[in-house]
Scaffold this motif. Structure first.
Motif, PDB file in Angstrom:
ATOM      1  N   ARG A  31       0.819  -1.214   0.000  1.00 11.27           N
ATOM      2  CA  ARG A  31       0.000   0.000   0.000  1.00 11.27           C
ATOM      3  C   ARG A  31       0.854   1.266   0.000  1.00 11.27           C
ATOM      4  NH1 ARG A  31      -5.502  -0.285   1.202  1.00 11.27           N
ATOM      5  NH2 ARG A  31      -5.381   1.802   0.336  1.00 11.27           N
ATOM      6  N   ASP A  83      -0.067   8.724   7.818  1.00 10.23           N
ATOM      7  CA  ASP A  83      -1.073   8.570   6.765  1.00 10.23           C
ATOM      8  C   ASP A  83      -2.093   7.513   7.167  1.00 10.23           C
ATOM      9  OD1 ASP A  83       0.164  10.317   4.625  1.00 10.23           O
ATOM     10  OD2 ASP A  83       1.821   8.945   5.054  1.00 10.23           O
ATOM     11  N   ALA A 103      -7.055   8.137   8.568  1.00 12.51           N
ATOM     12  CA  ALA A 103      -7.515   6.768   8.397  1.00 12.51           C
ATOM     13  C   ALA A 103      -7.000   5.955   9.576  1.00 12.51           C
ATOM     14  CB  ALA A 103      -6.991   6.185   7.088  1.00 12.51           C
ATOM     15  N   LYS A 131     -11.935   1.374  10.294  1.00 11.16           N
ATOM     16  CA  LYS A 131     -11.965  -0.059   9.978  1.00 11.16           C
ATOM     17  C   LYS A 131     -11.577  -0.793  11.244  1.00 11.16           C
ATOM     18  CE  LYS A 131     -11.205  -3.309   6.461  1.00 11.16           C
ATOM     19  NZ  LYS A 131     -12.493  -3.740   6.017  1.00 11.16           N
ATOM     20  N   GLU A 144      -7.408  -3.586   2.414  1.00  7.28           N
ATOM     21  CA  GLU A 144      -8.746  -3.147   2.001  1.00  7.28           C
ATOM     22  C   GLU A 144      -9.110  -1.718   2.374  1.00  7.28           C
ATOM     23  OE1 GLU A 144     -11.410  -5.991   3.737  1.00  7.28           O
ATOM     24  OE2 GLU A 144     -10.981  -7.496   2.196  1.00  7.28           O
ATOM     25  N   ILE A 145      -8.447  -1.136   3.375  1.00 12.00           N
ATOM     26  CA  ILE A 145      -8.885   0.191   3.835  1.00 12.00           C
ATOM     27  C   ILE A 145      -8.727   1.225   2.722  1.00 12.00           C
ATOM     28  CG2 ILE A 145      -6.678   0.865   4.882  1.00 12.00           C
ATOM     29  CD1 ILE A 145      -8.406   2.201   7.127  1.00 12.00           C
ATOM     30  N   GLU A 146      -9.765   1.979   2.514  1.00  9.80           N
ATOM     31  CA  GLU A 146      -9.763   3.076   1.553  1.00  9.80           C
ATOM     32  C   GLU A 146     -10.050   4.364   2.320  1.00  9.80           C
ATOM     33  OE1 GLU A 146      -8.771   3.134  -1.471  1.00  9.80           O
ATOM     34  OE2 GLU A 146      -8.503   0.964  -1.586  1.00  9.80           O
ATOM     35  N   PRO A 147      -9.011   5.112   2.651  1.00 11.33           N
ATOM     36  CA  PRO A 147      -9.224   6.318   3.458  1.00 11.33           C
ATOM     37  C   PRO A 147     -10.281   7.267   2.890  1.00 11.33           C
ATOM     38  CG  PRO A 147      -6.891   5.822   3.325  1.00 11.33           C
ATOM     39  CD  PRO A 147      -7.598   4.865   2.387  1.00 11.33           C
ATOM     40  N   SER A 148     -10.363   7.372   1.582  1.00 12.09           N
ATOM     41  CA  SER A 148     -11.332   8.301   0.993  1.00 12.09           C
ATOM     42  C   SER A 148     -12.772   7.844   1.177  1.00 12.09           C
ATOM     43  CB  SER A 148     -11.037   8.501  -0.497  1.00 12.09           C
ATOM     44  OG  SER A 148     -11.175   7.264  -1.185  1.00 12.09           O
ATOM     45  N   SER A 149     -12.987   6.574   1.496  1.00 20.64           N
ATOM     46  CA  SER A 149     -14.353   6.089   1.676  1.00 20.64           C
ATOM     47  C   SER A 149     -14.815   6.140   3.134  1.00 20.64           C
ATOM     48  CB  SER A 149     -14.488   4.656   1.141  1.00 20.64           C
ATOM     49  OG  SER A 149     -13.752   3.768   1.955  1.00 20.64           O
TER      50      SER A 149
END
Length: 171
Positions: A31, A83, A103, A131, A144-149
């Motif tokens: 990532r 981040d 995040a 998460k 899997e983590i998507e900070p923007s979501s």
């Protein structure tokens, strides 16, 4: 990019061991997290014993640069630089990170007697603020983590306490 891991003041050796494991380091590297700071609290692991004096140690493992230490007076600077934050499920830590819009992956400590950390992590995860993961789920959670979501945590309303106090006092 920088990932910061905190276990707070507790002994949460299983989280530290997991973070330093090949699957987690590989997930971080994939990532783009090439730098990792690890606050290891009251750990009984060998790495913690070598920093009993309060020093910071640095190593490179699986191509990830790792800095680790036991405690600092404040984690605010690390939260701001990170981040991604991977944390025990302490409410104070979670709130500090969410208020910064960072995040966060929360890993409840299963050795605690009550299940308050699991309940808090699940509630905030269900609302999309963070998460939640177990130790064994951590590599997958990182992948899997998507900070923007993630949902932005509501800003702190400092006037609320005064309003509640006024209501209780009959003003």
């Amino acid at each position: 990019m920088l990932a910061f891991v905190t276990v707070g003041s507790t002994q949460f050796d299983s989280l530290i061991q997991s973070v330093l494991s090949e699957p987690v380091l590989l997930s971080l590297r994939r990532r783009g997290y090439m730098n990792l700071i690890l606050q290891c609290g009251n750990s009984q692991l060998d790495l913690a014993r070598c920093i009993e004096t309060g020093n910071t140690e640095r190593v490179t493992k699986n191509e990830v640069d790792i800095e680790y230490w036991k405690f600092k007076p404040s984690l605010q600077e690390e939260f701001e630089k990170a981040d991604l934050v991977i944390s025990h499920a302490g409410s104070g830590t979670i709130l500090d990170v969410l208020r910064l819009g960072k995040a966060v992956i929360v890993v409840p400590n299963p050795t605690l007697l009550d299940r308050h950390q699991e309940e808090l992590a699940k509630a905030l995860s269900d609302r999309g603020y963070l998460k939640a993961a177990t130790i064994s789920e951590l590599p997958k959670a990182i992948a899997e983590i998507e900070p923007s979501s993630l949902q932005l945590f509501p800003p702190q309303d400092k006037s609320r306490f005064a309003k509640i106090l006024d209501e209780e006092m009959g003003f």
